[in-house]
Design an enzyme around this catalytic site. Sequence first.
Site, PDB file in Angstrom:
ATOM      1  CD  GLU A 105      -3.009  -1.078   2.226  1.00  0.00           C
ATOM      2  OE1 GLU A 105      -4.179  -1.329   1.940  1.00  0.00           O
ATOM      3  OE2 GLU A 105      -2.636  -0.838   3.379  1.00  0.00           O
ATOM      4  CB  CYS A 107       2.804   7.914   3.145  1.00  0.00           C
ATOM      5  SG  CYS A 107       3.202   6.798   4.513  1.00  0.00           S
ATOM      6  CB  CYS A 125       6.387  -4.693   9.045  1.00  0.00           C
ATOM      7  SG  CYS A 125       7.669  -3.913  10.054  1.00  0.00           S
ATOM      8  CB  CYS A 173       4.919  -2.277  16.506  1.00  0.00           C
ATOM      9  SG  CYS A 173       6.643  -1.937  16.086  1.00  0.00           S
ATOM     10  CB  CYS A 228       1.883  -1.252  13.768  1.00  0.00           C
ATOM     11  SG  CYS A 228       2.091  -0.917  12.010  1.00  0.00           S
ATOM     12  CB  CYS A 245       0.280   6.590  11.361  1.00  0.00           C
ATOM     13  SG  CYS A 245       0.710   8.199  10.765  1.00  0.00           S
TER      14      CYS A 245
HETATM   15  N1  SAH Z   1       8.943   0.898  10.640  1.00  0.00           N
HETATM   16  C1  SAH Z   1       9.096   2.316  10.513  1.00  0.00           C
HETATM   17  C2  SAH Z   1       8.268   2.861   9.387  1.00  0.00           C
HETATM   18  C3  SAH Z   1       6.778   2.819   9.610  1.00  0.00           C
HETATM   19  S1  SAH Z   1       6.335   4.423   9.883  1.00  0.00           S
HETATM   20  C4  SAH Z   1       8.828   2.967  11.848  1.00  0.00           C
HETATM   21  O1  SAH Z   1       8.476   2.272  12.781  1.00  0.00           O
HETATM   22  O2  SAH Z   1       9.034   4.156  11.983  1.00  0.00           O
HETATM   23  C5  SAH Z   1       4.768   4.332  10.448  1.00  0.00           C
HETATM   24  C6  SAH Z   1       4.544   5.288  11.605  1.00  0.00           C
HETATM   25  O3  SAH Z   1       3.222   5.071  12.106  1.00  0.00           O
HETATM   26  C7  SAH Z   1       5.486   4.963  12.752  1.00  0.00           C
HETATM   27  O4  SAH Z   1       5.838   6.109  13.470  1.00  0.00           O
HETATM   28  C8  SAH Z   1       4.608   4.052  13.570  1.00  0.00           C
HETATM   29  O5  SAH Z   1       5.070   3.905  14.841  1.00  0.00           O
HETATM   30  C9  SAH Z   1       3.283   4.760  13.469  1.00  0.00           C
HETATM   31  N2  SAH Z   1       2.153   3.916  13.807  1.00  0.00           N
HETATM   32  C10 SAH Z   1       2.079   2.583  13.733  1.00  0.00           C
HETATM   33  N3  SAH Z   1       0.871   2.145  14.175  1.00  0.00           N
HETATM   34  C11 SAH Z   1       0.189   3.244  14.516  1.00  0.00           C
HETATM   35  C12 SAH Z   1      -1.125   3.469  15.015  1.00  0.00           C
HETATM   36  N4  SAH Z   1      -1.962   2.456  15.245  1.00  0.00           N
HETATM   37  N5  SAH Z   1      -1.497   4.732  15.226  1.00  0.00           N
HETATM   38  C13 SAH Z   1      -0.670   5.780  14.971  1.00  0.00           C
HETATM   39  N6  SAH Z   1       0.573   5.627  14.506  1.00  0.00           N
HETATM   40  C14 SAH Z   1       0.991   4.380  14.278  1.00  0.00           C
END
Ligand code: SAH
Length: 350
Positions: A90, A111, A118, A122, A125, A339
Amino acid sequence: MADVREMSVEELAAIMEELGEPKFRAKQLHEWLHKHNVTDYDRMTNLSKALRQKLADRLPLQGAEAVTQERSQDGTRKYLLKLEDDTCVETVGMPIAFDDAAENVKRLTACVSSQAGCPMACSFCATGHEGFGRNLTASEIVDQVLTVQEDFNERVANVVIMGQGEPFLNYDNVLAALRRINTDSGLGIGARKITISTCGIIDGIKRFSEEPEQFRLAVSLHAARQKIRDQLVPKCANQPLDDLQEALISYNQQSGRRVTLEYMLIDGVNDSDADMDALAAFCEGINCHVNLIPLNQIASSDLRPSSKAVTKRWVQGLSAVMIPVSVRNSRGFDINGACGQLKEVSLTHL
Ligand code: SAH
Protein backbone atom coordinates in the site's frame (compact mmCIF):
# COMPACT_ATOMS: atom_id res chain seq x y z
CA MET A 1 15.53 -12.58 -13.95
CA ALA A 2 17.61 -9.41 -13.70
CA ASP A 3 15.51 -6.28 -13.35
CA VAL A 4 16.65 -3.76 -15.94
CA ARG A 5 15.69 -0.88 -13.68
CA GLU A 6 18.10 -2.10 -11.00
CA MET A 7 21.08 -1.99 -13.41
CA SER A 8 23.77 0.68 -13.45
CA VAL A 9 24.79 2.48 -16.65
CA GLU A 10 27.91 0.29 -16.68
CA GLU A 11 25.88 -2.91 -16.50
CA LEU A 12 23.61 -1.64 -19.26
CA ALA A 13 26.67 -0.75 -21.33
CA ALA A 14 27.90 -4.34 -21.07
CA ILE A 15 24.56 -5.55 -22.38
CA MET A 16 24.59 -3.03 -25.23
CA GLU A 17 28.01 -4.30 -26.18
CA GLU A 18 26.74 -7.88 -26.26
CA LEU A 19 23.90 -6.73 -28.49
CA GLY A 20 26.41 -5.08 -30.82
CA GLU A 21 25.27 -1.55 -29.96
CA PRO A 22 27.40 1.50 -29.14
CA LYS A 23 27.90 2.18 -25.44
CA PHE A 24 26.10 5.51 -25.41
CA ARG A 25 22.85 3.62 -25.90
CA ALA A 26 23.18 2.57 -22.27
CA LYS A 27 22.97 6.17 -21.13
CA GLN A 28 19.96 6.76 -23.34
CA LEU A 29 18.24 3.70 -21.93
CA HIS A 30 19.13 4.71 -18.36
CA GLU A 31 17.58 8.14 -18.94
CA TRP A 32 14.37 6.67 -20.29
CA LEU A 33 14.13 4.42 -17.28
CA HIS A 34 15.06 6.85 -14.52
CA LYS A 35 14.58 10.36 -15.82
CA HIS A 36 11.46 9.86 -17.89
CA ASN A 37 10.29 6.79 -15.94
CA VAL A 38 9.14 5.06 -19.06
CA THR A 39 7.92 1.50 -18.54
CA ASP A 40 7.42 0.60 -22.19
CA TYR A 41 10.34 0.17 -24.60
CA ASP A 42 8.22 1.37 -27.49
CA ARG A 43 8.19 4.86 -26.00
CA MET A 44 11.99 5.05 -26.15
CA THR A 45 11.94 6.81 -29.48
CA ASN A 46 15.67 7.43 -29.89
CA LEU A 47 16.35 3.68 -29.86
CA SER A 48 15.80 1.74 -33.06
CA LYS A 49 12.79 -0.53 -33.34
CA ALA A 50 15.08 -3.54 -33.65
CA LEU A 51 16.94 -2.65 -30.46
CA ARG A 52 13.70 -2.03 -28.57
CA GLN A 53 12.55 -5.49 -29.54
CA LYS A 54 15.85 -7.07 -28.50
CA LEU A 55 15.68 -5.32 -25.15
CA ALA A 56 12.08 -6.35 -24.59
CA ASP A 57 13.03 -9.99 -25.22
CA ARG A 58 16.10 -9.89 -23.07
CA LEU A 59 15.04 -7.60 -20.19
CA PRO A 60 11.26 -7.50 -19.76
CA LEU A 61 10.11 -4.22 -18.28
CA GLN A 62 7.19 -3.86 -15.92
CA GLY A 63 6.08 -1.17 -13.50
CA ALA A 64 3.86 -1.49 -10.45
CA GLU A 65 0.17 -1.54 -11.18
CA ALA A 66 -2.37 0.16 -8.90
CA VAL A 67 -5.15 -2.42 -8.58
CA THR A 68 -7.38 -0.49 -6.22
CA GLN A 69 -7.65 3.05 -5.02
CA GLU A 70 -9.60 4.50 -2.12
CA ARG A 71 -10.26 8.18 -1.51
CA SER A 72 -10.63 9.80 1.87
CA GLN A 73 -12.84 12.77 2.62
CA ASP A 74 -9.67 14.69 3.48
CA GLY A 75 -8.26 14.28 -0.05
CA THR A 76 -5.91 11.43 0.87
CA ARG A 77 -5.76 8.55 -1.61
CA LYS A 78 -4.60 5.04 -0.80
CA TYR A 79 -3.40 2.68 -3.51
CA LEU A 80 -2.93 -1.03 -3.48
CA LEU A 81 -0.04 -1.79 -5.80
CA LYS A 82 0.49 -5.18 -7.37
CA LEU A 83 4.11 -6.05 -7.96
CA GLU A 84 5.58 -8.39 -10.53
CA ASP A 85 5.30 -11.49 -8.31
CA ASP A 86 1.74 -10.55 -7.24
CA THR A 87 2.96 -9.27 -3.88
CA CYS A 88 0.88 -6.27 -2.87
CA VAL A 89 1.84 -3.12 -0.99
CA GLU A 90 0.00 0.00 0.00
CA THR A 91 1.00 3.57 -0.77
CA VAL A 92 -0.68 6.77 0.34
CA GLY A 93 -0.84 10.19 -1.36
CA MET A 94 -1.69 13.12 0.87
CA PRO A 95 -2.31 16.71 -0.24
CA ILE A 96 -1.22 18.44 2.97
CA ALA A 97 -1.65 22.12 3.81
CA PHE A 98 1.56 23.86 4.86
CA ASP A 99 1.88 27.37 6.20
CA ASP A 100 4.45 28.83 3.91
CA ALA A 101 5.36 32.46 4.64
CA ALA A 102 1.81 33.27 5.71
CA GLU A 103 0.45 31.58 2.64
CA ASN A 104 -1.50 28.40 3.08
CA VAL A 105 -0.40 26.08 0.30
CA LYS A 106 -1.13 22.43 -0.34
CA ARG A 107 1.77 20.15 -1.09
CA LEU A 108 1.54 16.58 -2.18
CA THR A 109 3.23 14.05 0.11
CA ALA A 110 3.78 10.41 -0.81
CA CYS A 111 3.88 7.93 2.07
CA VAL A 112 5.81 4.98 0.75
CA SER A 113 6.34 1.36 1.87
CA SER A 114 9.81 -0.15 2.12
CA GLN A 115 8.80 -3.79 2.67
CA ALA A 116 5.77 -5.92 1.94
CA GLY A 117 4.50 -6.53 5.45
CA CYS A 118 6.86 -5.98 8.37
CA PRO A 119 8.82 -8.24 10.70
CA MET A 120 8.78 -5.85 13.68
CA ALA A 121 5.39 -6.94 15.09
CA CYS A 122 4.72 -3.71 17.00
CA SER A 123 1.66 -4.22 19.18
CA PHE A 124 -0.18 -1.12 17.92
CA CYS A 125 0.43 -1.50 14.18
CA ALA A 126 -1.73 -3.36 11.66
CA THR A 127 1.21 -3.99 9.32
CA GLY A 128 3.16 -5.78 12.05
CA HIS A 129 0.18 -8.02 12.82
CA GLU A 130 0.17 -9.32 9.27
CA GLY A 131 3.76 -10.57 9.31
CA PHE A 132 6.59 -10.10 6.83
CA GLY A 133 6.42 -10.66 3.09
CA ARG A 134 9.67 -9.48 1.47
CA ASN A 135 11.94 -6.53 0.90
CA LEU A 136 10.97 -4.19 -1.91
CA THR A 137 13.46 -3.38 -4.66
CA ALA A 138 14.56 0.21 -5.25
CA SER A 139 12.37 0.36 -8.37
CA GLU A 140 9.35 -0.84 -6.44
CA ILE A 141 9.91 1.96 -3.95
CA VAL A 142 10.36 4.61 -6.65
CA ASP A 143 7.26 3.32 -8.47
CA GLN A 144 5.16 4.23 -5.46
CA VAL A 145 6.15 7.89 -5.71
CA LEU A 146 5.45 7.81 -9.45
CA THR A 147 2.03 6.28 -8.88
CA VAL A 148 1.06 9.12 -6.54
CA GLN A 149 2.51 11.73 -8.88
CA GLU A 150 0.73 10.38 -11.93
CA ASP A 151 -2.60 9.81 -10.22
CA PHE A 152 -2.77 13.33 -8.73
CA ASN A 153 -1.23 14.71 -11.92
CA GLU A 154 0.91 16.85 -9.69
CA ARG A 155 4.51 16.86 -8.54
CA VAL A 156 5.18 15.06 -5.30
CA ALA A 157 6.81 17.62 -2.96
CA ASN A 158 7.59 15.39 0.03
CA VAL A 159 8.33 11.71 0.41
CA VAL A 160 8.06 9.90 3.73
CA ILE A 161 9.21 6.30 4.10
CA MET A 162 6.47 5.70 6.64
CA GLY A 163 4.34 3.10 4.94
CA GLN A 164 4.65 -0.63 5.49
CA GLY A 165 7.92 -2.11 6.65
CA GLU A 166 11.09 -1.17 8.48
CA PRO A 167 13.33 0.76 6.04
CA PHE A 168 16.57 0.07 7.89
CA LEU A 169 16.05 -3.67 7.49
CA ASN A 170 16.10 -3.03 3.73
CA TYR A 171 18.83 -0.42 3.89
CA ASP A 172 20.55 -0.74 0.52
CA ASN A 173 17.42 -0.82 -1.58
CA VAL A 174 15.84 2.05 0.34
CA LEU A 175 18.93 4.24 -0.02
CA ALA A 176 19.21 3.40 -3.72
CA ALA A 177 15.56 4.42 -4.11
CA LEU A 178 16.03 7.65 -2.18
CA ARG A 179 18.94 8.56 -4.44
CA ARG A 180 16.83 8.00 -7.53
CA ILE A 181 14.03 10.04 -6.02
CA ASN A 182 16.49 12.79 -5.14
CA THR A 183 18.84 13.02 -8.11
CA ASP A 184 18.24 15.53 -10.87
CA SER A 185 18.55 12.73 -13.38
CA GLY A 186 15.71 11.02 -11.48
CA LEU A 187 12.67 12.59 -9.83
CA GLY A 188 14.58 15.62 -8.52
CA ILE A 189 12.90 15.85 -5.12
CA GLY A 190 15.14 17.69 -2.62
CA ALA A 191 16.85 15.49 -0.01
CA ARG A 192 15.41 17.64 2.76
CA LYS A 193 11.95 16.78 1.52
CA ILE A 194 12.58 13.06 1.98
CA THR A 195 12.22 11.44 5.41
CA ILE A 196 13.01 7.93 6.57
CA SER A 197 11.20 6.69 9.66
CA THR A 198 12.73 3.83 11.64
CA CYS A 199 11.57 1.98 14.71
CA GLY A 200 15.11 2.49 16.04
CA ILE A 201 17.51 0.07 14.32
CA ILE A 202 20.81 1.39 15.66
CA ASP A 203 23.10 0.00 12.96
CA GLY A 204 20.89 1.65 10.37
CA ILE A 205 21.03 4.98 12.17
CA LYS A 206 24.83 4.75 12.26
CA ARG A 207 25.06 4.06 8.54
CA PHE A 208 22.54 6.75 7.78
CA SER A 209 24.61 9.28 9.77
CA GLU A 210 27.37 8.87 7.20
CA GLU A 211 25.29 9.41 4.10
CA PRO A 212 26.25 12.63 2.34
CA GLU A 213 22.71 13.67 1.40
CA GLN A 214 20.51 15.81 3.64
CA PHE A 215 17.78 13.16 3.93
CA ARG A 216 15.82 13.49 7.15
CA LEU A 217 15.48 10.96 9.94
CA ALA A 218 12.50 10.20 12.16
CA VAL A 219 12.52 7.60 14.94
CA SER A 220 9.38 5.92 16.22
CA LEU A 221 10.17 6.05 19.91
CA HIS A 222 6.74 5.68 21.53
CA ALA A 223 8.23 5.08 24.99
CA ALA A 224 11.33 6.31 26.79
CA ARG A 225 11.04 3.68 29.53
CA GLN A 226 12.67 0.46 28.44
CA LYS A 227 10.04 -1.89 29.82
CA ILE A 228 7.19 -0.12 28.11
CA ARG A 229 9.10 0.20 24.84
CA ASP A 230 9.82 -3.53 24.94
CA GLN A 231 6.10 -4.21 25.14
CA LEU A 232 5.19 -1.84 22.33
CA VAL A 233 8.11 -2.49 19.97
CA PRO A 234 9.12 -6.00 21.04
CA LYS A 235 11.65 -6.65 18.29
CA CYS A 236 13.65 -3.60 19.40
CA ALA A 237 14.27 -5.05 22.86
CA ASN A 238 17.83 -5.72 21.68
CA GLN A 239 18.25 -2.06 20.71
CA PRO A 240 18.41 -0.47 24.19
CA LEU A 241 17.27 3.11 24.73
CA ASP A 242 20.68 4.19 26.06
CA ASP A 243 22.37 3.00 22.88
CA LEU A 244 19.64 4.59 20.77
CA GLN A 245 20.15 7.90 22.55
CA GLU A 246 23.88 7.72 21.94
CA ALA A 247 23.37 6.88 18.27
CA LEU A 248 21.06 9.87 17.85
CA ILE A 249 23.52 12.25 19.46
CA SER A 250 26.18 10.95 17.05
CA TYR A 251 23.70 11.35 14.20
CA ASN A 252 23.25 15.02 15.15
CA GLN A 253 26.98 15.55 15.30
CA GLN A 254 27.89 13.71 12.14
CA SER A 255 25.08 14.93 9.92
CA GLY A 256 24.49 18.33 11.47
CA ARG A 257 20.81 17.56 11.28
CA ARG A 258 17.96 17.44 13.76
CA VAL A 259 16.04 14.21 14.28
CA THR A 260 12.29 13.85 14.73
CA LEU A 261 11.11 11.61 17.56
CA GLU A 262 7.67 10.15 16.94
CA TYR A 263 5.76 9.42 20.10
CA MET A 264 2.32 7.91 19.94
CA LEU A 265 0.19 8.63 23.01
CA ILE A 266 -1.63 5.50 24.16
CA ASP A 267 -4.16 5.75 26.95
CA GLY A 268 -2.82 4.34 30.22
CA VAL A 269 0.23 2.77 28.55
CA ASN A 270 2.85 5.45 27.84
CA ASP A 271 1.14 8.74 28.70
CA SER A 272 1.79 9.28 32.44
CA ASP A 273 3.85 12.12 33.92
CA ALA A 274 6.62 9.62 34.60
CA ASP A 275 6.61 8.75 30.89
CA MET A 276 6.85 12.43 30.00
CA ASP A 277 9.78 12.88 32.38
CA ALA A 278 11.50 9.85 30.85
CA LEU A 279 11.01 11.32 27.37
CA ALA A 280 12.42 14.68 28.49
CA ALA A 281 15.45 12.86 29.94
CA PHE A 282 15.88 10.85 26.72
CA CYS A 283 15.83 14.06 24.68
CA GLU A 284 18.58 15.61 26.72
CA GLY A 285 21.61 16.17 24.52
CA ILE A 286 19.71 15.27 21.34
CA ASN A 287 18.88 17.96 18.80
CA CYS A 288 15.32 16.79 18.24
CA HIS A 289 11.76 17.68 17.59
CA VAL A 290 9.01 15.58 19.17
CA ASN A 291 6.04 14.69 17.03
CA LEU A 292 3.16 13.43 19.15
CA ILE A 293 0.92 11.05 17.23
CA PRO A 294 -2.64 10.31 18.27
CA LEU A 295 -3.00 6.52 18.17
CA ASN A 296 -5.19 5.31 15.35
CA GLN A 297 -7.26 2.43 16.60
CA ILE A 298 -6.94 -0.77 14.63
CA ALA A 299 -9.17 -3.82 14.74
CA SER A 300 -6.45 -6.22 15.86
CA SER A 301 -5.53 -4.31 19.04
CA ASP A 302 -7.49 -2.89 21.98
CA LEU A 303 -5.09 -0.01 22.63
CA ARG A 304 -6.84 3.37 22.83
CA PRO A 305 -5.60 6.89 22.10
CA SER A 306 -4.90 9.26 24.98
CA SER A 307 -7.49 12.00 25.54
CA LYS A 308 -7.13 15.46 24.01
CA ALA A 309 -6.53 16.84 27.50
CA VAL A 310 -3.55 14.49 28.01
CA THR A 311 -2.16 15.38 24.59
CA LYS A 312 -2.42 19.07 25.47
CA ARG A 313 -0.66 18.44 28.78
CA TRP A 314 2.21 16.74 26.94
CA VAL A 315 2.54 19.63 24.50
CA GLN A 316 2.66 22.08 27.40
CA GLY A 317 4.95 19.90 29.54
CA LEU A 318 7.51 19.34 26.79
CA SER A 319 7.40 22.97 25.66
CA ALA A 320 8.05 24.03 29.25
CA VAL A 321 11.38 22.19 29.19
CA MET A 322 12.22 23.69 25.80
CA ILE A 323 11.62 20.57 23.71
CA PRO A 324 10.12 21.54 20.33
CA VAL A 325 6.89 19.60 19.96
CA SER A 326 4.00 19.26 17.53
CA VAL A 327 0.99 16.99 17.17
CA ARG A 328 0.70 14.96 13.99
CA ASN A 329 -2.46 15.34 12.05
CA SER A 330 -2.93 11.80 10.75
CA ARG A 331 -4.63 11.51 7.40
CA GLY A 332 -6.87 9.10 5.59
CA PHE A 333 -8.32 7.38 8.69
CA ASP A 334 -11.64 6.69 6.96
CA ILE A 335 -9.91 4.59 4.28
CA ASN A 336 -7.56 2.78 6.70
CA GLY A 337 -4.78 4.81 5.17
CA ALA A 338 -3.54 6.49 8.35
CA CYS A 339 -0.38 5.68 10.33
CA GLY A 340 -0.33 2.10 11.46
CA GLN A 341 -3.37 1.08 9.46
CA LEU A 342 -1.66 -0.24 6.36
CA LYS A 343 -2.01 -3.97 5.96
CA GLU A 344 -0.47 -6.58 3.83
CA VAL A 345 -3.21 -7.52 1.46
CA SER A 346 -2.99 -10.43 -0.86
CA LEU A 347 -4.89 -10.46 -4.11
CA THR A 348 -7.07 -13.29 -2.91
CA HIS A 349 -8.63 -10.91 -0.36
CA LEU A 350 -9.83 -8.52 -3.00
N1 SAH B 1 8.94 0.90 10.64
C1 SAH B 1 9.10 2.32 10.51
C2 SAH B 1 8.27 2.86 9.39
C3 SAH B 1 6.78 2.82 9.61
S1 SAH B 1 6.33 4.42 9.88
C4 SAH B 1 8.83 2.97 11.85
O1 SAH B 1 8.48 2.27 12.78
O2 SAH B 1 9.03 4.16 11.98
C5 SAH B 1 4.77 4.33 10.45
C6 SAH B 1 4.54 5.29 11.61
O3 SAH B 1 3.22 5.07 12.11
C7 SAH B 1 5.49 4.96 12.75
O4 SAH B 1 5.84 6.11 13.47
C8 SAH B 1 4.61 4.05 13.57
O5 SAH B 1 5.07 3.91 14.84
C9 SAH B 1 3.28 4.76 13.47
N2 SAH B 1 2.15 3.92 13.81
C10 SAH B 1 2.08 2.58 13.73
N3 SAH B 1 0.87 2.15 14.17
C11 SAH B 1 0.19 3.24 14.52
C12 SAH B 1 -1.12 3.47 15.01
N4 SAH B 1 -1.96 2.46 15.24
N5 SAH B 1 -1.50 4.73 15.23
C13 SAH B 1 -0.67 5.78 14.97
N6 SAH B 1 0.57 5.63 14.51
C14 SAH B 1 0.99 4.38 14.28
